[in-house]
Design a protein around this motif. Sequence first.
Motif, PDB file in Angstrom:
ATOM      1  N   ARG A 145       0.735  -1.191  -0.091  1.00 35.42           N
ATOM      2  CA  ARG A 145       0.056  -0.161   0.033  1.00 35.42           C
ATOM      3  C   ARG A 145       0.794   1.065   0.008  1.00 35.42           C
ATOM      4  O   ARG A 145       0.595   2.095  -0.843  1.00 35.42           O
ATOM      5  CB  ARG A 145      -0.835  -0.003   1.156  1.00 35.42           C
ATOM      6  N   GLN A 146       1.824   1.207   0.627  1.00 35.80           N
ATOM      7  CA  GLN A 146       2.825   2.611   0.910  1.00 35.80           C
ATOM      8  C   GLN A 146       3.536   2.773  -0.387  1.00 35.80           C
ATOM      9  O   GLN A 146       3.536   3.890  -0.781  1.00 35.80           O
ATOM     10  CB  GLN A 146       3.869   2.058   1.803  1.00 35.80           C
ATOM     11  N   TYR A 148       2.240   1.881  -3.522  1.00 31.89           N
ATOM     12  CA  TYR A 148       1.324   2.439  -4.725  1.00 31.89           C
ATOM     13  C   TYR A 148       0.610   3.753  -4.294  1.00 31.89           C
ATOM     14  O   TYR A 148       0.366   4.388  -5.109  1.00 31.89           O
ATOM     15  CB  TYR A 148       0.427   1.299  -5.073  1.00 31.89           C
ATOM     16  N   GLU A 149       0.480   4.020  -3.153  1.00 29.40           N
ATOM     17  CA  GLU A 149      -0.246   5.341  -2.552  1.00 29.40           C
ATOM     18  C   GLU A 149       1.155   6.440  -2.929  1.00 29.40           C
ATOM     19  O   GLU A 149       0.725   7.560  -3.488  1.00 29.40           O
ATOM     20  CB  GLU A 149      -0.368   5.391  -0.962  1.00 29.40           C
ATOM     21  N   GLN A 150       2.249   6.109  -2.930  1.00 29.00           N
ATOM     22  CA  GLN A 150       3.431   6.997  -2.985  1.00 29.00           C
ATOM     23  C   GLN A 150       3.484   7.181  -4.469  1.00 29.00           C
ATOM     24  O   GLN A 150       3.759   8.305  -5.151  1.00 29.00           O
ATOM     25  CB  GLN A 150       4.627   6.513  -2.503  1.00 29.00           C
ATOM     26  N   GLU A 152       0.846   7.052  -6.586  1.00 36.23           N
ATOM     27  CA  GLU A 152      -0.332   7.734  -7.129  1.00 36.23           C
ATOM     28  C   GLU A 152       0.112   9.317  -6.905  1.00 36.23           C
ATOM     29  O   GLU A 152      -0.765  10.027  -7.676  1.00 36.23           O
ATOM     30  CB  GLU A 152      -1.511   7.343  -6.052  1.00 36.23           C
ATOM     31  N   LYS A 153       0.814   9.556  -5.838  1.00 32.99           N
ATOM     32  CA  LYS A 153       0.955  10.884  -5.464  1.00 32.99           C
ATOM     33  C   LYS A 153       1.775  11.652  -6.526  1.00 32.99           C
ATOM     34  O   LYS A 153       1.474  12.883  -6.971  1.00 32.99           O
ATOM     35  CB  LYS A 153       1.669  11.127  -4.017  1.00 32.99           C
ATOM     36  N   LYS A 154       2.598  10.894  -7.249  1.00 33.23           N
ATOM     37  CA  LYS A 154       3.402  11.686  -8.212  1.00 33.23           C
ATOM     38  C   LYS A 154       2.821  12.164  -9.723  1.00 33.23           C
ATOM     39  O   LYS A 154       1.495  11.424  -9.884  1.00 33.23           O
ATOM     40  CB  LYS A 154       4.631  10.614  -8.650  1.00 33.23           C
TER      41      LYS A 154
END
Length: 154
Positions: A145-146, A148-150, A152-154
């Motif tokens: 999760r960490q 893929y969330e990172q 997504e932020k890009k």
Amino acid sequence: MHEPDQHIIQGRLADFEKRCRENGLKMTHQRLTIYRELLSSRDHPAVETIFQRVRRHIPTISIDTVYRTLATLEEAGMINRVDTTEGLVRYEADRGIPHHHLICMKCHQIRDFIWDAFDTLPRPPEVDRWGQSVARNVVITGICRQCYEQAEKK
Ligand SMILES: [Zn+2]
Ligand SMILES: [Zn+2]
């Protein structure tokens, strides 16, 4: 998580001498230090990482000794090699708790998870025809999760 963890570590350390004797191994300071280091690591370290950590306690130890000791402890069933999709071999101390592994393909972190339903699932007849099974381990690879969330932020 920490209370029972400490409990398991103390118990396993107390058993170390006995388990060495059962396996015809001499209990050496190096073996004990490497084993203790693995018992208190939850990140399934690679050999190089184990070497760095053990070196803090035994500055003169060589990586060859670490390799040899890991192989010896693995053969004695005191530690487990964790199968990964990457080329690196990673290890964990055997805590006597059946568990499986989640591996992130991005950050290469390995996490334990418990899967009681799988552990008690009857084996397919094919397995029994094949031979005697000793262990069943599941490795789930993906993106944590960490990571893929990172992304997504890009
Ligand atoms: Zn990750
Ligand atoms: Zn594990």
